[in-house]
Design an enzyme around this catalytic site. Structure first.
Site, PDB file in Angstrom:
ATOM      1  N   GLU A   1      57.204  80.071 -25.587  1.00  0.00           N
ATOM      2  CA  GLU A   1      57.507  81.201 -24.703  1.00  0.00           C
ATOM      3  C   GLU A   1      58.381  82.128 -25.517  1.00  0.00           C
ATOM      4  O   GLU A   1      59.535  81.831 -25.790  1.00  0.00           O
ATOM      5  CB  GLU A   1      58.203  80.691 -23.437  1.00  0.00           C
TER       6      GLU A   1
ATOM      7  N   CYS B   1      63.389  87.922 -21.659  1.00  0.00           N
ATOM      8  CA  CYS B   1      62.127  88.100 -22.384  1.00  0.00           C
ATOM      9  C   CYS B   1      61.138  88.930 -21.561  1.00  0.00           C
ATOM     10  O   CYS B   1      60.296  89.620 -22.115  1.00  0.00           O
ATOM     11  CB  CYS B   1      61.534  86.761 -22.756  1.00  0.00           C
TER      12      CYS B   1
HETATM   13  P1  NAI Z   1      66.050  82.113 -32.083  1.00  0.00           P
HETATM   14  O1  NAI Z   1      64.586  82.062 -31.868  1.00  0.00           O
HETATM   15  O2  NAI Z   1      66.565  81.973 -33.475  1.00  0.00           O
HETATM   16  O3  NAI Z   1      66.757  80.975 -31.217  1.00  0.00           O
HETATM   17  C1  NAI Z   1      66.180  80.252 -30.154  1.00  0.00           C
HETATM   18  C2  NAI Z   1      66.425  78.762 -30.326  1.00  0.00           C
HETATM   19  O4  NAI Z   1      65.730  78.287 -31.477  1.00  0.00           O
HETATM   20  C3  NAI Z   1      67.880  78.376 -30.565  1.00  0.00           C
HETATM   21  O5  NAI Z   1      68.130  77.133 -29.931  1.00  0.00           O
HETATM   22  C4  NAI Z   1      67.941  78.225 -32.072  1.00  0.00           C
HETATM   23  O6  NAI Z   1      68.986  77.384 -32.506  1.00  0.00           O
HETATM   24  C5  NAI Z   1      66.590  77.617 -32.381  1.00  0.00           C
HETATM   25  N1  NAI Z   1      66.091  77.822 -33.736  1.00  0.00           N
HETATM   26  C6  NAI Z   1      66.429  78.801 -34.625  1.00  0.00           C
HETATM   27  N2  NAI Z   1      65.709  78.659 -35.762  1.00  0.00           N
HETATM   28  C7  NAI Z   1      64.899  77.596 -35.590  1.00  0.00           C
HETATM   29  C8  NAI Z   1      63.904  76.948 -36.407  1.00  0.00           C
HETATM   30  N3  NAI Z   1      63.600  77.400 -37.625  1.00  0.00           N
HETATM   31  N4  NAI Z   1      63.242  75.891 -35.897  1.00  0.00           N
HETATM   32  C9  NAI Z   1      63.521  75.431 -34.675  1.00  0.00           C
HETATM   33  N5  NAI Z   1      64.451  75.986 -33.861  1.00  0.00           N
HETATM   34  C10 NAI Z   1      65.131  77.050 -34.317  1.00  0.00           C
HETATM   35  O7  NAI Z   1      66.587  83.444 -31.437  1.00  0.00           O
HETATM   36  P2  NAI Z   1      67.927  84.266 -31.841  1.00  0.00           P
HETATM   37  O8  NAI Z   1      68.041  84.419 -33.319  1.00  0.00           O
HETATM   38  O9  NAI Z   1      69.059  83.649 -31.160  1.00  0.00           O
HETATM   39  O10 NAI Z   1      67.600  85.687 -31.217  1.00  0.00           O
HETATM   40  C11 NAI Z   1      66.884  86.645 -31.979  1.00  0.00           C
HETATM   41  C12 NAI Z   1      65.976  87.472 -31.114  1.00  0.00           C
HETATM   42  O11 NAI Z   1      64.998  86.659 -30.508  1.00  0.00           O
HETATM   43  C13 NAI Z   1      66.648  88.170 -29.958  1.00  0.00           C
HETATM   44  O12 NAI Z   1      67.228  89.363 -30.335  1.00  0.00           O
HETATM   45  C14 NAI Z   1      65.498  88.363 -29.014  1.00  0.00           C
HETATM   46  O13 NAI Z   1      64.770  89.512 -29.358  1.00  0.00           O
HETATM   47  C15 NAI Z   1      64.637  87.149 -29.244  1.00  0.00           C
HETATM   48  N6  NAI Z   1      64.871  86.089 -28.237  1.00  0.00           N
HETATM   49  C16 NAI Z   1      63.937  85.904 -27.259  1.00  0.00           C
HETATM   50  C17 NAI Z   1      64.146  84.956 -26.285  1.00  0.00           C
HETATM   51  C18 NAI Z   1      63.169  84.734 -25.189  1.00  0.00           C
HETATM   52  O14 NAI Z   1      63.544  84.245 -24.143  1.00  0.00           O
HETATM   53  N7  NAI Z   1      61.916  85.018 -25.371  1.00  0.00           N
HETATM   54  C19 NAI Z   1      65.363  84.159 -26.233  1.00  0.00           C
HETATM   55  C20 NAI Z   1      66.260  84.382 -27.339  1.00  0.00           C
HETATM   56  C21 NAI Z   1      66.001  85.337 -28.272  1.00  0.00           C
END
Ligand code: NAI
Ligand code: MG
Length: 493
Positions: free
Chosen positions: A273, A307
């Site tokens: 998602e 999102c």
């Molecule tokens: P992210 O995708 O890095 O973080 C989400 C989760 O994934 C966190 O628990 C993080 O620790 C984990 N994660 C990070 N790198 C990973 C990897 N290589 N393998 C497995 N898990 C990993 O998101 P971030 O950097 O916090 O936010 C960046 C952008 O992402 C935001 O500005 C936004 O645009 C988008 N975002 C979208 C979300 C949604 O609900 N669709 C939620 C959060 C961020």
């Protein structure tokens, strides 16, 4: 107006028009926050092998709130092994109605401790207390209640088929709805007989750690749910572990794509998602004042850290000037500030990095030639805050209209005909959600059929129900969470 007696030392929230509300702060005292949290593995709180910890701050004050363990490969292995043992020894053998009772118990305990959970969610993540109290926490409870009910009725969810659990589910959640996303993932996994290793986001682990202690209190067999904390490296190591059968990820599209690559040659099942750039579409026959409210809710709710945020507004040309004026008038009344104050509409941006990303897009929008407008509200001196912002004269091809900002920034475009707006709305790499505002029922049906979005809200926005599935098209990911559909990613036949 406050009298001398209840005079507060907190800054007062000021409205653009020059009047203000007396502060109505929720007390932080109801949350008992430890200085340090360990990993919840095999029903016990265990220190991380490398004794590494990561700080989490309160983004409204920039002050440290607690530190949480960083799980390394060794810890992850322990968690996966304990989830596997719990699966073989207890969970898959347990009569389904007994499994349901445990999930009910989690729901009831969450409900009992709702106040503390709301305060934790707001202190750790920056969202207004009104939202964590009235949306995040009750909705998380509802998901556990809802899926508790399915546990012994799976034969009705999948008639004439024999659903079997997959085994160990690895789940990774983001920082925008920490407790709710944990509920979306844990509840259906348990109901279908899987065991879980879940990693919350590093900036907002607190409510998930509290959920771990609730699961402990609910007396689930050890290892059925394991909560491990840490940042991206921990998440990546969990994804790589050979002992997991399923991955459920919510977060950025970039990380989602990485996980997709890593699992490509494996038997691990995957649901993603990811991001969104939802079109909120206003026709000239829409109930204008309600639509203005829906647009405000769609983009400024939870600081735009959503999102499915309605971040692209399409207004039919004939009503655009009136609509934009009404929207600006409404924006002038929005309160930005202390998330713990019950008057606050827009709380703190989750992190310094996220605020920088939002400000980057605001600068970019100006550079691209769009017209910038923000409300005049005063921002607190400390903490990460952003005024509600909109851009007009936005080109369909501009980055402002194409890329996910994840903040309180609205891009406004106009259209003339139904066909034109469908084409424009679908011209996006994303397809998570959309909104349609019109008086015409037939138009709603036509639009919802032709818009490539997982959810289409009609004359409303951001409405959720545990019985209703949620998920995306295209780069917004695949698989559904919620409803009967949400059971499917956790079973095989
Ligand atoms: P992210 O995708 O890095 O973080 C989400 C989760 O994934 C966190 O628990 C993080 O620790 C984990 N994660 C990070 N790198 C990973 C990897 N290589 N393998 C497995 N898990 C990993 O998101 P971030 O950097 O916090 O936010 C960046 C952008 O992402 C935001 O500005 C936004 O645009 C988008 N975002 C979208 C979300 C949604 O609900 N669709 C939620 C959060 C961020
Ligand atoms: Mg935090």
């Amino acid at each position: 107006m406050p009298t001398k007696k209840n005079k507060s030392t907190l800054p007062r929230l000021r409205l653009g028009a020059g009047w203000s509300y007396a502060p109505a702060p929720e007390s932080a005292a109801s949350a008992r926050i430890n200085e340090q949290y360990e990993l919840f593995i095999n029903g016990k709180w265990q220190k991380p092998a490398k004794r590494a910890y990561i700080d989490s701050i309160n983004p409204a004050t920039e002050k440290k709130l607690y530190r949480a363990a960083v799980a390394s490969e060794q810890d992850i292995d322990k968690a996966v092994v304990s989830a596997r043992t719990a699966f073989d020894k207890y969970w898959k053998k347990m009569p389904a109605n007994e499994r349901g009772k445990y999930i009910f118990r989690i729901a009831r305990l969450l409900q009992e401790q709702a106040r503390e959970l709301s305060v934790m969610e707001t202190l750790d993540g920056g969202k207004p207390i009104r939202e964590s109290r009235d949306f995040d926490v009750p909705m998380a409870c509802n998901h556990f209640f809802y899926y508790a009910g399915w546990a012994d009725k799976l034969e009705f969810a999948f008639p004439n088929r024999a659903p079997r659990p997959l085994g160990v589910a690895a789940q990774i959640t983001p920082w925008n709805f920490p407790l709710l996303m944990a509920a979306w993932k844990i509840a259906p996994a348990l109901a279908t007989g899987n065991t879980v290793v879940l990693k919350p986001a590093e900036t907002t682990s607190l409510s998930t750690l509290k959920l771990a202690s609730i699961i402990e209190e609910a007396d689930l067999p050890p290892g059925v749910v394991n909560i491990i904390t840490g940042a991206g490296d921990t998440g990546a190591a969990l994804v790589r572990h050979a002992g997991i059968n399923k991955i459920a990820f919510t977060g950025s599209t970039a990380v989602g794509k990485l996980i997709q690559q890593q699992t490509a040659a494996t038997t691990k099942k995957l649901t993603l998602e990811l991001g969104g750039k939802a079109a909120n579409i206003i026709f000239s026959d829409a109930p204008i004042d309600q639509a203005v409210e829906g647009v405000v809710n769609g983009i400024f709710f939870n600081q735009g850290h959503v999102c499915c945020a309605g971040s692209r507004l399409y207004v039919q040309e004939s009503i655009a000037p009136l609509f934009i004026q009404k929207l600006k008038d409404r924006m002038a009344t929005l309160l930005v500030g202390d998330p713990m104050d019950k008057n606050t509409d827009i709380g703190a941006i989750n992190s310094a990095e996220q605020l920088e990303k939002i400000n980057y897009y605001i600068r970019l929008g100006k550079k691209e030639g769009s017209l910038h407008y923000e409300s005049a509200v005063a921002l607190p001196k400390k903490g990460y805050f952003c005024r509600p912002t909109l851009f007009t004269k936005v080109a369909q091809s501009s980055r402002l209209a194409q890329e996910e900002i994840f903040g309180p920034v609205l891009a406004i475009l106009t259209f003339r005909t139904e066909d034109e707006v469908i084409e424009k709305a679908n011209n996006s790499p994303y397809g998570l959600s959309a909104g349609v505002w019109t008086d015409k029922g037939s138009r709603i049906f036509n639009m919802s059929r032709r818009l490539k979005a997982g959810v289409v809200w009609a004359n409303s926005y951001n409405l959720f129900d545990p019985a209703s599935p949620f998920g995306g098209y295209k780069e917004s990911g695949y698989g559904r969470e919620g409803g009967v559909h949400g059971l499917l990613p956790y079973v095989s036949f």
